[in-house]
Write a protein that holds these residues in place. Structure first.
Motif, PDB file in Angstrom:
ATOM      1  N   ARG A  29      32.099  54.438  47.833  1.00 63.82           N
ATOM      2  CA  ARG A  29      33.527  54.529  47.566  1.00 63.82           C
ATOM      3  C   ARG A  29      33.866  54.397  46.075  1.00 63.82           C
ATOM      4  O   ARG A  29      34.647  55.218  45.537  1.00 63.82           O
ATOM      5  N   CYS A  43      29.126  62.823  50.910  1.00 62.89           N
ATOM      6  CA  CYS A  43      30.098  61.752  51.130  1.00 62.89           C
ATOM      7  C   CYS A  43      31.456  62.116  50.527  1.00 62.89           C
ATOM      8  O   CYS A  43      32.509  61.803  51.095  1.00 62.89           O
ATOM      9  N   LYS A  44      31.429  62.812  49.394  1.00 62.93           N
ATOM     10  CA  LYS A  44      32.676  63.230  48.760  1.00 62.93           C
ATOM     11  C   LYS A  44      33.408  64.242  49.638  1.00 62.93           C
ATOM     12  O   LYS A  44      34.629  64.144  49.854  1.00 62.93           O
ATOM     13  N   THR A  96      26.649  61.702  54.600  1.00 63.67           N
ATOM     14  CA  THR A  96      27.256  60.641  53.783  1.00 63.67           C
ATOM     15  C   THR A  96      26.224  59.808  53.035  1.00 63.67           C
ATOM     16  O   THR A  96      26.584  58.947  52.234  1.00 63.67           O
ATOM     17  N   PHE A 130      30.046  55.354  53.409  1.00 62.43           N
ATOM     18  CA  PHE A 130      31.291  55.624  52.684  1.00 62.43           C
ATOM     19  C   PHE A 130      31.682  54.444  51.808  1.00 62.43           C
ATOM     20  O   PHE A 130      32.034  54.614  50.620  1.00 62.43           O
ATOM     21  N   LEU A 131      31.619  53.237  52.352  1.00 60.11           N
ATOM     22  CA  LEU A 131      32.033  52.052  51.588  1.00 60.11           C
ATOM     23  C   LEU A 131      31.120  51.810  50.390  1.00 60.11           C
ATOM     24  O   LEU A 131      31.583  51.394  49.312  1.00 60.11           O
ATOM     25  N   HIS A 143      36.487  59.717  56.709  1.00 64.03           N
ATOM     26  CA  HIS A 143      36.390  58.259  56.743  1.00 64.03           C
ATOM     27  C   HIS A 143      37.460  57.661  57.658  1.00 64.03           C
ATOM     28  O   HIS A 143      37.217  56.694  58.386  1.00 64.03           O
ATOM     29  N   THR A 188      34.888  62.505  52.603  1.00 63.87           N
ATOM     30  CA  THR A 188      36.101  61.752  52.286  1.00 63.87           C
ATOM     31  C   THR A 188      37.290  62.679  52.067  1.00 63.87           C
ATOM     32  O   THR A 188      38.400  62.406  52.546  1.00 63.87           O
ATOM     33  N   ALA A 225      37.244  56.762  45.889  1.00 60.76           N
ATOM     34  CA  ALA A 225      38.048  56.877  47.111  1.00 60.76           C
ATOM     35  C   ALA A 225      38.683  55.534  47.438  1.00 60.76           C
ATOM     36  O   ALA A 225      38.125  54.479  47.138  1.00 60.76           O
ATOM     37  N   LYS A 226      39.856  55.584  48.034  1.00 65.38           N
ATOM     38  CA  LYS A 226      40.574  54.372  48.412  1.00 65.38           C
ATOM     39  C   LYS A 226      40.518  54.186  49.926  1.00 65.38           C
ATOM     40  O   LYS A 226      40.507  55.150  50.678  1.00 65.38           O
ATOM     41  N   LEU A 227      40.521  52.933  50.323  1.00 67.74           N
ATOM     42  CA  LEU A 227      40.582  52.596  51.738  1.00 67.74           C
ATOM     43  C   LEU A 227      41.947  52.003  52.019  1.00 67.74           C
ATOM     44  O   LEU A 227      42.323  50.975  51.441  1.00 67.74           O
ATOM     45  N   SER A 232      36.963  45.339  48.108  1.00 64.71           N
ATOM     46  CA  SER A 232      38.076  46.147  47.606  1.00 64.71           C
ATOM     47  C   SER A 232      39.432  45.485  47.806  1.00 64.71           C
ATOM     48  O   SER A 232      40.465  46.121  47.606  1.00 64.71           O
TER      49      SER A 232
END
Length: 636
Positions: free
Chosen positions: A517, A471-472, A465, A513-514, A480, A475, A522-524, A562
């Protein structure tokens, strides 16, 4: 020409009124008491009687006037030898060996062996062992009496003086085996750990030096003793032994087994032994250069390592193939044997453990200058490990295709993969990424949701990551969410993780990841974010460790990036009390961000504090309550 005395003549003497007649009869009786003629043995025993044999034995031991009046030392030795010979011969009949009279003589024979082992004729010792073995094997009462009368202590003191490969040594080893197989192992290992070290050292010598059937008996006995789940006190005692020859003997024996054509069961026992030694003494045992006294090195220093790896690889391939067949093909047939699966899973776990030790060894050697093995050996080991990891990944793919996500064998496979990928995160990259989502969903037999599968993969996840592509892929596989759920559980009230390094790995992975992101788009999920924020708040509430505070604050700051205060407070599980805790956490971090920046702890966390500071500048207006508390703390 005079006729030789027959059994009837012998019996007449045994039934005589005078001790001299009966002694003469006993001397003759030794010729008729052979192992196959149980009828003759029984007639001799009935004629002589238990009381006379007991008197003779005690006379030989020097207790009282005995069977033939007071006699000198030479006579006593003769009586002792005669009585022990007759006792051993008579006990060849199982129901006599199990009788109360014979069981009651076990303490006396143990006393004979402990007091006279060095001065007595070798046949007295051998026949004493013969008697003990026959009585112990004949009944549970015999086994219990042998144990309670100090049988283990006698073996520990007597076995080192026995000739290598002798019949006495064989019987002694059988007594060890019987005692351990029938006794309470927890009590034996805790009460006799120091005695067992002497026994292990003696058997290890037989394992190394002998080249007959007794070598294999030593192999299986050592394997059973050292791999027992109760053996921790013994392992501790062995580590503290000043004489390390026993470990070298076992290494010599293991190499001899693994490099020769022997049955599979013997090779596996050698692997169990190697795993036990690496667990007890560390993985460097595989390449220990210590030689036995007055002996040159019997084989190259890397021989044990290479043989252990190669044999383990073969064993893994066979076991995984058999498990797959039993679970997916034979399961539907009437000939299926589900009871075979747990045993194979247990064997797989042992083999995996040894391979993990080898992975750790190679990792340490790669970082060490002047290592005892050369680069070619390291490359050979790595090549072999790559091939085995590929086989394990195929096993997991097969399980995925059959819809299997639960099982200790699957979890053990992921643990092995995680151990290797922690050192070589790019190994088998394509297969690993294709199976990542599945591996993160695997549960052990006793788990209700994935936890340990994530734990085992964390070192690799943390490394991949750090890069955009990794990291992609992480995710897209839902990694994640899996790591977030793991972290929430790990820092919760009922945490199963005691290793703080594991928790920090999870934190680093989430932070990676954050940070990426926005770049990977990417969404959390808000519910996930709330769960993690709640866990972090309660985790740090009573902790004053700056590294924990800084890490938790960094993750909070990245999550705040976010969302907004209003959005979080609209969630049913996020209240003002939680917001206050998070506000205090952020305020504490910002308040210390400019202090002691030249200290070692501050230098290590300065990048994280920069993330917190810059994040606060971005989202402060979206979090008025947090902003107010931060300003209040800064004003103090």
């Amino acid at each position: 020409m005079a006729q030789s005395p027959n059994l009837e003549d012998c019996l007449k003497l045994l039934k005589g009124e005078r001790d001299e007649q009966r002694l003469a009869g006993l001397l003759l009786a030794t010729k008729f008491c052979n192992g196959d003629d149980h009828a003759s043995i029984r007639r001799v025993y009935e004629a002589v009687g238990a009381r006379f044999l007991d008197r003779l034995l005690r006379t030989g031991m020097g207790e009282g006037a005995g069977a033939a009046g007071g006699k000198g030392g030479e006579d006593r030795d003769a009586y002792l030898q005669l009585s022990v010979t007759l006792l051993a011969a008579i006990c060849r009949v199982p129901d006599i060996a199990s009788s109360k009279e014979m069981v009651s003589r076990v303490p006396l024979i143990l006393e004979v062996m402990s007091k006279r082992s060095h001065g007595s004729h070798p046949s007295v010792i051998e026949e004493s062992y013969e008697f003990l073995f026959l009585v112990v094997v004949a009944s549970e009462e015999g086994q219990q009496t042998f144990y309670e009368a100090g049988g283990i202590s006698m073996l520990a003191s007597n076995m080192p003086s026995l000739p290598d490969g002798s019949h006495s040594m064989k019987l002694a080893m059988k007594l060890v085996q019987l005692t351990l197989s029938k006794g309470s192992l927890g009590n034996i290992y805790s009460e006799y750990s120091s005695k067992l070290t002497s026994i292990v050292a003696t058997i290890a010598r037989q394992f190394a030096l002998l080249h007959n059937a007794l070598k294999f008996e030593a192999l299986h006995l050592l394997s059973a003793i050292l791999s027992s789940k109760y053996a921790v006190p013994l392992h501790d005692a062995l580590r503290s032994m000043l004489d390390g020859n026993w470990a070298a003997y076992i290494r010599i024996g293991v190499v001899a087994i693994l490099q020769n054509r022997v049955p599979a069961v013997d090779k596996f026992a050698a692997l169990v032994l190697a795993e036990s030694l690496t667990s007890t003494l560390g993985e460097t045992w595989l390449i220990d250069e210590r030689n036995l006294p007055n002996e040159n090195s019997p084989f190259p220093v890397d021989r044990c390592l290479l043989l252990s790896l190669e044999s383990s690889r073969v064993e893994v391939a066979v076991l995984l193939n058999e498990l797959a067949y039993l679970k997916y093909e034979a399961a539907s047939s009437s000939s299926s044997t589900p009871e075979a699966i747990p045993l194979k899973q247990c064997n797989l776990a042992i083999t995996f453990s040894l391979i993990e030790r080898i992975i750790k060894l190679i990792s340490n050697l790669s970082d060490t200058k002047g290592a005892s093995i050369d680069e070619r050996t390291i490359i050979k080991v790595i090549t072999g490990l790559n091939e085995t990891i590929d086989v394990v990944l195929e096993f997991l793919k097969d399980a995925k295709d059959h819809g299997q996500r639960k099982g200790d064998d699957l979890l053990a496979s992921i643990r092995l993969i995680g151990s290797y990928l922690a050192e070589a995160p790019l190994a088998c990259k394509e297969k690993v990424l294709n199976l990542l989502e599945y591996m993160l969903s695997v549960e052990g037999d006793d788990e209700s949701s994935p936890f340990y599968s994530v734990c085992f993969l964390l070192p690799m996840l943390c490394q991949i990551t750090m890069e955009f592509e990794g990291c992609k892929a992480f995710t897209l596989s839902g990694g994640h969410k899996a790591v977030l759920q793991f972290l929430v559980k790990a820092i919760g009230m009922n945490s199963s993780v005691e290793d703080s390094n594991t928790i920090f790995l999870a934190c680093d992975t989430i932070m990676n990841f954050l940070l990426k992101r926005p770049e990977i788009q990417a969404k959390l999920d808000r519910s996930d974010a709330v769960q993690l924020l709640r866990a972090l708040a309660y985790w740090t509430e009573n902790i004053h460790d700056p590294s924990v505070i800084t890490m938790a604050s960094t993750i909070c700051s990245l999550i705040f990036d976010s969302t907004s205060e209003r959005d979080l407070l609209s969630h049913p599980e996020f209240g003002l009390d939680l917001l206050n805790k998070l506000s205090q956490l952020i305020a504490t971090s910002l308040a210390t961000s400019g202090q002691d920046e030249m200290s070692e702890d501050a230098r290590e966390s300065i990048d994280l504090r920069q993330i917190i500071f810059e994040g606060h500048a971005r989202w402060a207006d979206q979090f008025p309550h947090v902003k107010q508390i931060v300003e209040r703390v800064q004003a103090l």
